[in-house]
Design a protein around this motif. Structure first.
Motif, PDB file in Angstrom:
ATOM      1  N   ALA A 151       0.828  -1.213   0.000  1.00 54.53           N
ATOM      2  CA  ALA A 151       0.000   0.000   0.000  1.00 54.53           C
ATOM      3  C   ALA A 151       0.860   1.259   0.000  1.00 54.53           C
ATOM      4  O   ALA A 151       0.495   2.277  -0.595  1.00 54.53           O
ATOM      5  CB  ALA A 151      -0.928  -0.006   1.209  1.00 54.53           C
ATOM      6  N   ALA A 152       2.020   1.207   0.665  1.00 54.01           N
ATOM      7  CA  ALA A 152       2.894   2.384   0.700  1.00 54.01           C
ATOM      8  C   ALA A 152       3.415   2.704  -0.693  1.00 54.01           C
ATOM      9  O   ALA A 152       3.500   3.871  -1.095  1.00 54.01           O
ATOM     10  CB  ALA A 152       4.052   2.144   1.669  1.00 54.01           C
ATOM     11  N   VAL A 153       3.795   1.660  -1.447  1.00 53.86           N
ATOM     12  CA  VAL A 153       4.273   1.877  -2.808  1.00 53.86           C
ATOM     13  C   VAL A 153       3.164   2.453  -3.681  1.00 53.86           C
ATOM     14  O   VAL A 153       3.391   3.357  -4.496  1.00 53.86           O
ATOM     15  CB  VAL A 153       4.800   0.557  -3.406  1.00 53.86           C
ATOM     16  N   GLU A 154       1.955   1.939  -3.522  1.00 57.55           N
ATOM     17  CA  GLU A 154       0.829   2.445  -4.312  1.00 57.55           C
ATOM     18  C   GLU A 154       0.527   3.900  -3.974  1.00 57.55           C
ATOM     19  O   GLU A 154       0.242   4.710  -4.860  1.00 57.55           O
ATOM     20  CB  GLU A 154      -0.398   1.577  -4.068  1.00 57.55           C
ATOM     21  N   ARG A 155       0.593   4.241  -2.676  1.00 57.91           N
ATOM     22  CA  ARG A 155       0.338   5.638  -2.306  1.00 57.91           C
ATOM     23  C   ARG A 155       1.407   6.565  -2.886  1.00 57.91           C
ATOM     24  O   ARG A 155       1.098   7.662  -3.355  1.00 57.91           O
ATOM     25  CB  ARG A 155       0.277   5.772  -0.780  1.00 57.91           C
ATOM     26  N   PHE A 156       2.673   6.129  -2.849  1.00 57.01           N
ATOM     27  CA  PHE A 156       3.716   6.973  -3.436  1.00 57.01           C
ATOM     28  C   PHE A 156       3.521   7.132  -4.938  1.00 57.01           C
ATOM     29  O   PHE A 156       3.806   8.198  -5.502  1.00 57.01           O
ATOM     30  CB  PHE A 156       5.106   6.396  -3.169  1.00 57.01           C
ATOM     31  N   SER A 157       3.059   6.089  -5.605  1.00 56.88           N
ATOM     32  CA  SER A 157       2.808   6.190  -7.042  1.00 56.88           C
ATOM     33  C   SER A 157       1.800   7.294  -7.337  1.00 56.88           C
ATOM     34  O   SER A 157       1.951   8.053  -8.298  1.00 56.88           O
ATOM     35  CB  SER A 157       2.313   4.848  -7.575  1.00 56.88           C
ATOM     36  N   LYS A 158       0.774   7.409  -6.491  1.00 53.25           N
ATOM     37  CA  LYS A 158      -0.220   8.471  -6.679  1.00 53.25           C
ATOM     38  C   LYS A 158       0.392   9.849  -6.405  1.00 53.25           C
ATOM     39  O   LYS A 158       0.125  10.813  -7.128  1.00 53.25           O
ATOM     40  CB  LYS A 158      -1.422   8.225  -5.773  1.00 53.25           C
ATOM     41  N   VAL A 159       1.201   9.942  -5.352  1.00 54.71           N
ATOM     42  CA  VAL A 159       1.851  11.226  -5.039  1.00 54.71           C
ATOM     43  C   VAL A 159       2.771  11.642  -6.180  1.00 54.71           C
ATOM     44  O   VAL A 159       2.797  12.807  -6.604  1.00 54.71           O
ATOM     45  CB  VAL A 159       2.633  11.120  -3.714  1.00 54.71           C
ATOM     46  N   ALA A 160       3.566  10.691  -6.694  1.00 51.80           N
ATOM     47  CA  ALA A 160       4.476  11.001  -7.790  1.00 51.80           C
ATOM     48  C   ALA A 160       3.715  11.423  -9.035  1.00 51.80           C
ATOM     49  O   ALA A 160       4.128  12.344  -9.749  1.00 51.80           O
ATOM     50  CB  ALA A 160       5.354   9.782  -8.093  1.00 51.80           C
ATOM     51  N   PHE A 161       2.591  10.767  -9.307  1.00 51.84           N
ATOM     52  CA  PHE A 161       1.797  11.118 -10.482  1.00 51.84           C
ATOM     53  C   PHE A 161       1.261  12.548 -10.367  1.00 51.84           C
ATOM     54  O   PHE A 161       1.307  13.329 -11.321  1.00 51.84           O
ATOM     55  CB  PHE A 161       0.642  10.132 -10.633  1.00 51.84           C
ATOM     56  N   GLY A 162       0.781  12.916  -9.186  1.00 49.57           N
ATOM     57  CA  GLY A 162       0.326  14.292  -8.989  1.00 49.57           C
ATOM     58  C   GLY A 162       1.456  15.291  -9.106  1.00 49.57           C
ATOM     59  O   GLY A 162       1.285  16.388  -9.664  1.00 49.57           O
ATOM     60  N   SER A 163       2.656  14.926  -8.601  1.00 43.63           N
ATOM     61  CA  SER A 163       3.807  15.814  -8.715  1.00 43.63           C
ATOM     62  C   SER A 163       4.190  16.036 -10.169  1.00 43.63           C
ATOM     63  O   SER A 163       4.573  17.146 -10.566  1.00 43.63           O
ATOM     64  CB  SER A 163       5.000  15.223  -7.955  1.00 43.63           C
ATOM     65  N   VAL A 164       4.075  14.980 -10.989  1.00 43.64           N
ATOM     66  CA  VAL A 164       4.399  15.102 -12.405  1.00 43.64           C
ATOM     67  C   VAL A 164       3.464  16.089 -13.088  1.00 43.64           C
ATOM     68  O   VAL A 164       3.879  16.895 -13.933  1.00 43.64           O
ATOM     69  CB  VAL A 164       4.341  13.719 -13.085  1.00 43.64           C
ATOM     70  N   ILE A 165       2.189  16.038 -12.731  1.00 46.61           N
ATOM     71  CA  ILE A 165       1.229  16.976 -13.325  1.00 46.61           C
ATOM     72  C   ILE A 165       1.603  18.411 -12.972  1.00 46.61           C
ATOM     73  O   ILE A 165       1.599  19.310 -13.830  1.00 46.61           O
ATOM     74  CB  ILE A 165      -0.196  16.652 -12.846  1.00 46.61           C
ATOM     75  N   VAL A 166       1.945  18.654 -11.704  1.00 40.16           N
ATOM     76  CA  VAL A 166       2.344  20.007 -11.285  1.00 40.16           C
ATOM     77  C   VAL A 166       3.623  20.430 -12.000  1.00 40.16           C
ATOM     78  O   VAL A 166       3.758  21.575 -12.461  1.00 40.16           O
ATOM     79  CB  VAL A 166       2.528  20.056  -9.754  1.00 40.16           C
ATOM     80  N   LEU A 167       4.588  19.514 -12.112  1.00 34.80           N
ATOM     81  CA  LEU A 167       5.836  19.830 -12.808  1.00 34.80           C
ATOM     82  C   LEU A 167       5.590  20.176 -14.268  1.00 34.80           C
ATOM     83  O   LEU A 167       6.219  21.090 -14.818  1.00 34.80           O
ATOM     84  CB  LEU A 167       6.795  18.643 -12.718  1.00 34.80           C
ATOM     85  N   ALA A 168       4.689  19.450 -14.906  1.00 31.27           N
ATOM     86  CA  ALA A 168       4.411  19.721 -16.316  1.00 31.27           C
ATOM     87  C   ALA A 168       3.857  21.125 -16.506  1.00 31.27           C
ATOM     88  O   ALA A 168       4.282  21.870 -17.394  1.00 31.27           O
ATOM     89  CB  ALA A 168       3.433  18.681 -16.861  1.00 31.27           C
ATOM     90  N   ALA A 169       2.898  21.505 -15.649  1.00 24.97           N
ATOM     91  CA  ALA A 169       2.271  22.823 -15.789  1.00 24.97           C
ATOM     92  C   ALA A 169       3.243  23.954 -15.448  1.00 24.97           C
ATOM     93  O   ALA A 169       3.408  24.907 -16.220  1.00 24.97           O
ATOM     94  CB  ALA A 169       1.032  22.896 -14.899  1.00 24.97           C
ATOM     95  N   THR A 170       3.913  23.857 -14.298  1.00 25.98           N
ATOM     96  CA  THR A 170       4.813  24.937 -13.876  1.00 25.98           C
ATOM     97  C   THR A 170       6.070  24.992 -14.738  1.00 25.98           C
ATOM     98  O   THR A 170       6.580  26.071 -15.037  1.00 25.98           O
ATOM     99  CB  THR A 170       5.217  24.753 -12.404  1.00 25.98           C
ATOM    100  N   GLY A 171       6.570  23.835 -15.161  1.00 31.39           N
ATOM    101  CA  GLY A 171       7.780  23.814 -15.977  1.00 31.39           C
ATOM    102  C   GLY A 171       7.575  24.435 -17.341  1.00 31.39           C
ATOM    103  O   GLY A 171       8.440  25.159 -17.842  1.00 31.39           O
ATOM    104  N   LEU A 172       6.441  24.166 -17.969  1.00 31.52           N
ATOM    105  CA  LEU A 172       6.178  24.750 -19.281  1.00 31.52           C
ATOM    106  C   LEU A 172       6.038  26.270 -19.190  1.00 31.52           C
ATOM    107  O   LEU A 172       6.494  27.003 -20.072  1.00 31.52           O
ATOM    108  CB  LEU A 172       4.920  24.122 -19.885  1.00 31.52           C
TER     109      LEU A 172
END
Length: 648
Positions: free
Chosen positions: A344-365
């Motif tokens: 469950a910890a790995v799955e929760r981190f996968s969700k956190v990382a996915f959300g971080s990627v979305i933020v990185l995509a928007a702010t980075g562009l």
């Protein structure tokens, strides 16, 4: 172990988001130095020959700079200062201009203007140019070879800057991983050490940057790091205030870490632990945002276009980077040191990382548009060309990152019944082998062991070492028995190697003028193209390579006023690193092919190292003239380069 591969649609979507985030991070120039100020104009101009001595020298910059009493120095041909030392603020609206007065009665000759200041993004910048009164002359002025912010101090400051980013990522990302993904990890010693080391690294790096700030922006001498007067001056600047604020916030972060790995791990009541988790999340989030804000308020985001939007975007960008990369670091430590981490910890981190990627995509562009600005800046400037090199490396990194993500997803997948049985059989056999090898010494009865320990302390130490070795071997076997874990370890190692190369390219970028700034400076100085406007000087740059030793460089040619009639010609020969190159001979010829005029030869005179000049260069008629420059770097090595410009 059987593992189900992720669905193509989901995997492709996430891969595209990871690609966008990495390119956004790349183009945003997360490395320091993405918004340096640039000198866009001067009065007198570089290389100008004036009839009478001016009363002052004025400099115009692309953005706000911090000036001190020695920021502008004017030196006569003998190297003596002829300025008054009083800097005048001539800024008006969006025009950033500063000047310094000159002493009266200056004789004829060539004068050198040397300037050094700090741009609004906290980076030191410096430069020099010459002008002549009456006629050019020889000058004995020798400017330091070391660039502003360079040398040993610059290297140490750069290392401290990168360590501060790394410490921030580990501290914030590791803490977020424990709170949001793996609360049991608060009691795991390797994870505790990781987060504490992140705090120590960030704190130490910040202190080093504070001490080095004075010599970094000034003398460049390491001994000045302990100059109390210089330290006081640093504290009065925007960057000094940001560093002090960061140290204060790190005090609050230390309290957060102490509670997280102390009181939080001891809570057994679920309601109390839930309330404490909420409090730590709110408090830790505020502290993390505050620390990220010390970069946003003092560096690139605080100047240039849309600072009111850029600063909060920069804070979000840094927090997303920390949550993703810092969390990944904590996960890898857990996978190495705590193999029993829950699915469950790995799955929760996968969700956190996915959300971080979305933020990185928007702010980075957004940040990439703000720093680069145009396709021409991406392909036509040194900064943009280095970015393209980084794009190639990032393309490789994205592919490896996607493979790592697949391994991570497999680690989080449930283990099948068949795999459980196989693993159980392997562990049982390995345990039997270990117990046989350990023998009676490690598994003897507690009574016998106690007697041996009481009689022979050396025997007790030996037994303790044997038990520890057996436990370590068992943990290592459990960790290595998982093929998915081994696959993730290999892919992450490959990612690290590519990231090291990428970091080397980023290091070069930190000392390169950004594309947007370079283009704006070029337009302000009339150097954005080869077409001259009437009543404006012709300024062109011509790279050359004679093929011999010291045979590469750039010729900068200025024709003033760039119209028919008499003109003043100035030629500057630079090495690839921007320093003047002394060549034996320079020849210039002007040809107007459409009218069959020329070539009209010009033999300029050497003024000083890398500077040649000729007065009274006659351009008989307007048209599209070809300017040929012949550069000789030795007795046998020379080349001719040319460019067409419109004159008149």
């Amino acid at each position: 172990m059987r593992a189900t591969a992720p669905r193509l649609g989901t995997a492709l979507t996430r891969l595209l988001l990871v690609t966008a985030a990495l390119l956004g991070t790349l183009l945003a120039g997360a490395a320091p130095a993405s918004a340096h100020a640039a000198l866009t104009g001067s009065d007198p101009k570089d290389g100008a020959v004036v009839a009478t001595a001016p009363k002052d020298v004025n400099l115009t910059f692309s953005e706000q700079v911090a000036m001190s009493t020695d920021s502008i120095r004017v030196l006569d041909p003998a190297g003596k200062r002829v300025d008054t030392g009083e800097i005048r603020d001539l800024c008006s609206g969006s025009i950033v201009k500063y000047g310094v007065g000159l002493r009266s009665g200056l004789p004829e000759g060539t004068y050198t203007v040397a300037w050094q200041t700090v741009s609004a993004d906290s980076h030191p910048i410096a430069g020099a140019f010459t002008f002549s009164v009456g006629a050019p002359s020889q000058t004995s002025v020798a400017l330091p070879d070391q660039q502003a912010g360079g040398g040993l101090v610059g290297t140490l400051y750069g290392i401290a800057r990168y360590l501060s980013y790394a410490g921030f990522v580990v501290l914030v990302g590791g803490g977020a991983f424990v709170l949001a993904c793996w609360p049991r990890g608060a009691g795991v010693r390797p994870v505790q050490r990781l987060v504490v080391r992140g705090w120590l690294t960030l704190t130490a790096a910040t202190l080093v940057m504070l001490l080095l700030r004075n010599p970094y922006t000034g003398s460049g001498e390491l001994a000045d790091a302990f100059d109390l007067g210089g330290l006081k001056s640093v504290l009065e600047t925007k960057t000094g205030a940001a560093l002090i604020s960061r140290l204060m916030l790190l005090g609050a972060a230390a309290l957060f870490v102490a509670v997280l790995f102390g009181a939080y791990t001891k809570r057994t009541d679920e309601k109390e632990k839930k309330d404490l988790t909420f409090g730590l999340a709110i408090g830790g989030g505020v502290v993390a945002a505050g620390i990220a804000g010390t970069w946003a308020l003092a560096e690139h985001a605080s100047t240039g276009l849309q600072p009111g939007i850029a600063m909060p975007v920069d804070i979000l960008h840094l927090l997303a980077v920390a949550a993703w990369l810092g969390g990944l670091t904590a996960l890898l430590v857990a996978l190495y040191r705590a193999p029993d981490i829950e699915r469950a910890a790995v799955e929760r981190f996968s969700k956190v990382a996915f959300g971080s990627v979305i933020v990185l995509a928007a702010t980075g562009l957004y940040q990439s548009w703000r720093q680069v600005g145009s396709w021409s800046a991406l392909t036509g400037t040194s900064y943009g060309q280095l970015l393209l090199v980084k794009v190639g490396l990032v393309a490789v990194l994205v592919g490896i990152a996607w493979i790592s993500r697949r391994w991570t997803q497999r680690l989080g997948a449930p283990v099948t019944a068949d795999a459980d049985e196989d693993a159980a059989e392997e562990i049982t056999e390995a345990d039997a082998e270990e117990e046989t090898e350990a023998g009676e010494s490690a598994d003897e009865s507690p009574e016998v062991a106690a007697q041996d320990e009481a009689v022979d302390p050396e025997r007790a130490a030996q037994l303790a070492r044997q038990r520890a070795a057996v436990a370590t071997a068992r943990k290592k076997r459990d960790r290595d028995a998982d093929p998915e874990r081994s696959g993730l370890r290999r892919s992450v190692l490959t990612e690290t190697v590519v990231a090291v190369v990428l970091l080397a390219v980023t290091t070069v970028l930190t000392s390169t003028e950004p594309g947007r700034t370079e283009e704006e400076a070029g337009r302000s100085q009339g150097t954005s193209g080869s077409t001259a406007v009437p009543e404006r000087p012709v300024d062109i740059r011509l790279p050359f390579d004679t093929g011999g030793v010291d045979g590469k460089g750039t010729v900068r040619l200025s024709l003033d006023p760039g119209r028919t009639g008499a003109n003043a010609l100035h030629i500057y020969v630079d090495r690839p690193n921007g320093r003047p190159l002394d060549v034996p001979e320079i020849k210039v010829a002007f040809t107007l092919k459409e009218k069959n005029v020329g070539p009209l030869p010009v033999a300029p005179d050497r003024i000083q190292t890398g500077h040649w000049s000729a007065n009274g260069v006659q351009i008989p008629m307007a048209g599209d003239w070809q300017i040929q420059v012949t550069v000789r770097t030795s007795d046998i090595d020379q080349t001719t380069i040319d460019k067409n410009v419109k004159i008149g």
